[in-house]
Design an enzyme around this catalytic site. Structure first.
Site, PDB file in Angstrom:
ATOM      1  N   GLU A   1      -5.481   4.030   1.464  1.00  0.00           N
ATOM      2  CA  GLU A   1      -4.325   4.689   0.834  1.00  0.00           C
ATOM      3  C   GLU A   1      -4.771   5.942   0.076  1.00  0.00           C
ATOM      4  OE1 GLU A   1      -1.770   2.283  -1.805  1.00  0.00           O
ATOM      5  OE2 GLU A   1      -1.408   4.123  -2.937  1.00  0.00           O
TER       6      GLU A   1
ATOM      7  N   HIS B   1      -4.201  -6.065   4.901  1.00  0.00           N
ATOM      8  CA  HIS B   1      -5.458  -6.735   4.594  1.00  0.00           C
ATOM      9  C   HIS B   1      -5.265  -8.240   4.592  1.00  0.00           C
ATOM     10  CE1 HIS B   1      -6.851  -2.802   2.601  1.00  0.00           C
ATOM     11  NE2 HIS B   1      -7.404  -2.931   3.778  1.00  0.00           N
TER      12      HIS B   1
END
Ligand code: F3S
Length: 277
Positions: free
Chosen positions: A128, A41
């Site tokens: 995740e 990210h």
């Protein structure tokens, strides 16, 4: 004289550093390389990777990939179903799932097979967490801190997203212990997360202003921001030095400024921000 203090633990963690290094190495070999979703990210890193031949694959791998393309599974990991899809589309799947995340996959699969209901502490929209859920047949209960309205199963296996805050874990386990009959609790919050959070906590208590550097979609950086803001009202959340520029005038009034950065923020971005300050 202005003092700029960098938190003791800031920036790339082991899993991210390994994935980024390997992606650049693969890109340099000249063949087309894809990452399934953005590798980390952090937009600056994703852009740099593009320049090094590493592209982001957003679409269905079945349509987008050729058999000899290389495709990377990022450190967040993937559900078993998506791993299979990738392997069916490409002969060169490079699995860079962080070993700490793979460990969670093993735990939830094993316990789901033993009849435990898996409870995942985390953000249900985070890749995740979606990956972990996939390893327990997409049947997990996903919660933010355990105070939500859900029926606690009798036999529970609890795990946490690696970037979770400890206080949320404690709150979940307190609730489960009161209501479940049998609990297997695996505190899977990554040590790197804890270290970054503790350093931020300490530093933000002794400075006049804090600069938190990292991607706005980065879960662990957002948590660092929340922790810092709790102790230090003058906390600035920026992605890079470019974004920090708009605050430099404002920051001139502080003589002690702390700097911290999420696990997906590379050293060169931290360095540029410190130089600017
Ligand atoms: Fe792995 Fe922990 Fe980083 S789980 S990706 S080392 S935050």
């Amino acid at each position: 004289m202005r003092e700029i203090i960098l938190a003791d633990n800031a920036g790339f963690c082991f899993g991210v550093s390994r994935a980024v290094k390997e992606a650049f190495t693969l890109g340099e070999k000249g063949k087309k390389v894809f990452t399934f979703g953005e590798l980390i990210h952090n937009r600056d890193v994703v852009e740099k990777l593009k320049d090094s031949n590493v592209e982001v694959l957003e679409n269905d791998p079945g349509e987008a990939l050729k058999k000899d393309d290389t495709v990377i599974i990022r450190s967040h990991g993937l559900s078993e179903e998506n791993v299979k899809k990738l392997k069916a589309s490409s002969d060169n799947v490079v699995d860079l799932t962080c070993p700490y995340v793979s460990n969670i996959h093993r735990i939830v699969r094993e316990h789901a097979d033993l009849g435990y209901t898996v409870v995942i502490l985390g953000d249900k929209n985070h890749p995740e967490v979606m990956g972990i859920n996939g390893w327990c047949y997409n049947k997990a209960i996903i919660v933010r801190n355990g105070s939500e309205d859900f029926r606690v199963p009798l036999k529970v296996c609890a795990v946490a997203q690696t970037t979770e805050k400890l206080e949320n874990w404690v709150s979940l386990i307190t609730r489960l212990s009161a209501e479940a009959k049998e609990i297997r609790a695996f505190n899977t919050i990554c040590a790197a997360t804890g270290l970054r959070q503790n350093s931020t906590e300490e530093l933000s208590k002794k400075v006049e202003a804090m600069v938190v550097i990292g991607g706005k979609h980065s879960s662990n950086t957002t948590k660092l921001y929340e922790i810092s803001r709790n102790n230090c009202i003058n906390t600035y959340f920026v992605e890079n030095a470019e974004e920090l520029k708009q605050y430099t005038e404002e920051l001139k009034k502080y003589s002690r400024i702390g700097v911290t950065a999420g696990a997906s923020t590379p050293d060169w971005i931290i360095k540029e921000a410190i130089e600017l300050l």
